[in-house]
Scaffold this motif. Structure first.
Motif, short mmCIF file in Angstrom:
data_model
loop_
_atom_site.label_atom_id
_atom_site.label_comp_id
_atom_site.label_asym_id
_atom_site.label_seq_id
_atom_site.Cartn_x
_atom_site.Cartn_y
_atom_site.Cartn_z
N TYR A 32 5.01 2.96 -11.90
CA TYR A 32 3.60 2.59 -11.19
C TYR A 32 3.66 3.25 -9.34
CZ TYR A 32 2.03 -0.45 -14.45
OH TYR A 32 2.19 -0.67 -16.54
N LYS A 89 -0.74 4.34 -12.79
CA LYS A 89 1.00 5.18 -13.51
C LYS A 89 0.65 6.70 -12.92
CE LYS A 89 -1.61 3.07 -17.84
NZ LYS A 89 -2.00 3.03 -18.73
N ARG A 95 -3.76 1.46 -14.13
CA ARG A 95 -2.72 0.67 -14.45
C ARG A 95 -3.60 -0.04 -14.42
NH1 ARG A 95 1.35 -3.18 -10.62
NH2 ARG A 95 2.08 -4.22 -12.42
#
Length: 283
Positions: A32, A89, A95
């Motif tokens: 991330y 991501k 995310r």
């Protein structure tokens, strides 16, 4: 996390998670990234959290004492939006897919959710995006989709379409004791049709432009205006035989009546091409 601001357990945990994640997810190999530079379909770079924040703060408040002024995000709002939209991501997709926000009444939930809905509908880069609003009642759910205000450049004043409003522009009808609804009548320079003059109920007067008179004398005190309904209140209430007139500039409540095709021109500029608007007669 210094304890300077009193808050609850879940807010503290959300803040601590953010700090922990910023420390943990670093480097190119991290699953991330927070608010990195991404590239849109047109090859232009942008940062997701910054992009959303800039979009929201270009929108105006549409009701209440701040109507017409640009939205200025509070720090807690920036934290929520940057956390939800800033974390992505490695492939650039977000995310977080779900977010739960709970704040007290009157904290601007509807304004914030409306701004996010508009962003995801028209500026998030997703073709054919759809946004839904759920609530315990239909009226509550539709608050985020109320009509927005549009200024018609050739019809925005009670005085000859574009003139400076005067207190004698339009006669008003009494709706309750001391309460009157703003109207504008058209074609009054000619003979009245059998069904009367065409008219428009003014629901969205421009703040600071409403002037009124009683029996031809300008009302200098005791006049209040609701810029979200077009109702004016005169205190003390005039007699039923008093002639009340008023003038103002006004916006027209509208909604979109067609799909919006959005093209990114720049990181902070989107081209909406052409789209249809329809006037809301009962906003």
């Amino acid at each position: 996390m210094t304890g300077k601001i009193s808050t609850g357990k879940w807010v503290r945990l959300a803040c601590q998670r953010q700090l922990d994640d910023l420390e943990r997810f670093r480097g190119k190999n991290s699953p991330y990234r927070f608010n990195p530079k991404l590239t849109d379909k047109q090859g232009r770079s942008f940062q997701p959290a910054d992009n959303l924040g800039a979009f929201v703060e270009r929108l105006p408040h549409v009701k209440g004492p701040l109507a017409g002024q640009p939205i200025l995000l509070e720090p807690w709002q920036v934290f929520i939006l940057s956390t939800v939209f800033g974390w992505v991501k490695s492939d650039g997709k977000r995310r977080f897919r779900r977010a739960y926000v709970e704040v007290p009444r009157g904290s601007g939930k509807s304004a914030l959710s409306s701004a996010v809905a508009l962003y995801m509908l028209a500026a998030d880069g997703e073709g054919g995006a759809e946004v839904y609003s759920l609530a315990t009642t239909r009226d509550q759910a539709r608050k985020s989709y109320y009509a927005f205000r549009v200024k018609c450049l050739d019809d925005f004043s009670t005085n000859g379409f574009t003139g400076t409003p005067t207190p004698l522009d339009q006669p008003l009808a009494n709706t309750a004791s001391g309460v009157y609804q703003l109207h504008v009548f058209y074609g009054t320079n000619g003979g009245a049709p059998s069904l009367g003059y065409p008219s428009r109920t003014i629901y969205k007067p421009v703040a600071g432009t409403v002037v009124a008179a009683k029996n031809g004398v300008t009302i200098s005190s005791g006049l209040s205006v609701d810029t979200t309904t077009g109702l004016i209140t005169i205190t003390p209430a005039p007699l039923i035989t008093d002639a009340i007139t008023a003038g103002c500039q006004f916006d027209i409540p509208c909604r979109f009546n067609s799909k919006i095709e959005v093209t990114a021109v720049d990181i902070s500029l989107r081209d909406c091409h052409s789209f249809d608007l329809i006037e809301r007669l009962n906003p």
